[in-house]
Design a protein around this motif. Structure first.
Motif, PDB file in Angstrom:
ATOM      1  N   VAL A 102      11.968  -3.987 -10.904  1.00  0.00           N
ATOM      2  CA  VAL A 102      11.105  -4.718  -9.971  1.00  0.00           C
ATOM      3  C   VAL A 102      11.429  -4.322  -8.533  1.00  0.00           C
ATOM      4  O   VAL A 102      10.521  -4.104  -7.719  1.00  0.00           O
ATOM      5  N   ALA A 103      12.707  -4.193  -8.218  1.00  0.00           N
ATOM      6  CA  ALA A 103      13.101  -3.797  -6.859  1.00  0.00           C
ATOM      7  C   ALA A 103      12.588  -2.394  -6.531  1.00  0.00           C
ATOM      8  O   ALA A 103      12.059  -2.157  -5.439  1.00  0.00           O
ATOM      9  N   MET A 104      12.720  -1.474  -7.470  1.00  0.00           N
ATOM     10  CA  MET A 104      12.226  -0.105  -7.228  1.00  0.00           C
ATOM     11  C   MET A 104      10.705  -0.078  -7.113  1.00  0.00           C
ATOM     12  O   MET A 104      10.153   0.659  -6.291  1.00  0.00           O
ATOM     13  N   ALA A 105      10.016  -0.864  -7.929  1.00  0.00           N
ATOM     14  CA  ALA A 105       8.556  -0.910  -7.860  1.00  0.00           C
ATOM     15  C   ALA A 105       8.096  -1.486  -6.521  1.00  0.00           C
ATOM     16  O   ALA A 105       7.154  -0.976  -5.907  1.00  0.00           O
ATOM     17  N   LEU A 106       8.764  -2.539  -6.052  1.00  0.00           N
ATOM     18  CA  LEU A 106       8.420  -3.116  -4.752  1.00  0.00           C
ATOM     19  C   LEU A 106       8.668  -2.122  -3.622  1.00  0.00           C
ATOM     20  O   LEU A 106       7.883  -2.037  -2.668  1.00  0.00           O
ATOM     21  N   PHE A 107       9.743  -1.360  -3.725  1.00  0.00           N
ATOM     22  CA  PHE A 107      10.040  -0.348  -2.720  1.00  0.00           C
ATOM     23  C   PHE A 107       8.955   0.730  -2.695  1.00  0.00           C
ATOM     24  O   PHE A 107       8.483   1.128  -1.626  1.00  0.00           O
ATOM     25  N   ALA A 108       8.540   1.194  -3.865  1.00  0.00           N
ATOM     26  CA  ALA A 108       7.497   2.221  -3.933  1.00  0.00           C
ATOM     27  C   ALA A 108       6.176   1.697  -3.387  1.00  0.00           C
ATOM     28  O   ALA A 108       5.487   2.389  -2.633  1.00  0.00           O
ATOM     29  N   VAL A 109       5.824   0.474  -3.732  1.00  0.00           N
ATOM     30  CA  VAL A 109       4.578  -0.118  -3.232  1.00  0.00           C
ATOM     31  C   VAL A 109       4.652  -0.305  -1.714  1.00  0.00           C
ATOM     32  O   VAL A 109       3.677  -0.047  -0.996  1.00  0.00           O
ATOM     33  N   SER A 110       5.811  -0.712  -1.202  1.00  0.00           N
ATOM     34  CA  SER A 110       5.935  -0.892   0.245  1.00  0.00           C
ATOM     35  C   SER A 110       5.844   0.449   0.982  1.00  0.00           C
ATOM     36  O   SER A 110       5.285   0.514   2.073  1.00  0.00           O
ATOM     37  N   LEU A 111       6.391   1.521   0.404  1.00  0.00           N
ATOM     38  CA  LEU A 111       6.255   2.840   1.015  1.00  0.00           C
ATOM     39  C   LEU A 111       4.796   3.271   1.078  1.00  0.00           C
ATOM     40  O   LEU A 111       4.332   3.803   2.092  1.00  0.00           O
TER      41      LEU A 111
END
Length: 124
Positions: free
Chosen positions: A20-29
């Motif tokens: 979830v943390a990695m997915a949120l990071f990718a979406v924020s980028l």
């Protein structure tokens, strides 16, 4: 995380939290990219470059030698980030004062030298 859970392939709550943390990071980028280039003709090039950088990390995650390969596995993401940085510089260079352009150049030079030294030290 126990060895038995790793061998059996059963993900634990830690794995889901990391995902979830990695997915949120990718979406924020990607959201940041769209926000920065919303009025530019280079929007889709920037989205494509950032998406390619993210996907290169996902694909490298399936490599069985990812921990032995070291910095080589980050090469494609590094290249994508450099291209993205150049796109940002081209887009916002006219809006910077001469003094801020010099500061940006000095900071980027220092970061480049630090990256080179880090790569060199990994070879030793």
């Amino acid at each position: 995380v126990s060895l038995k859970s790793i061998i059996s392939g059963v993900p634990g709550s830690y794995h889901y939290l990391a995902f979830v943390a990695m997915a949120l990071f990718a979406v924020s980028l990607m959201a940041m990219t769209v926000t920065l280039f919303k009025d530019s003709k280079k929007l889709w090039i920037a989205v494509l470059v950032m998406g390619a950088g993210i996907m290169s990390r996902v694909v490298m995650g399936f490599s069985p030698t990812v921990y032995e390969s070291g910095a080589r596995t980050f090469l494609f993401q590094y290249i994508a980030m450099v291209i993205f940085g150049l796109l940002l510089f081209q887009e916002f260079n006219q809006k910077l004062t001469v003094q801020n352009q010099k500061r940006l150049f000095v900071v980027m030079t220092i970061l480049g030298i630090c990256g080179y030294v880090e790569s060199f030290l990994k070879l030793i």
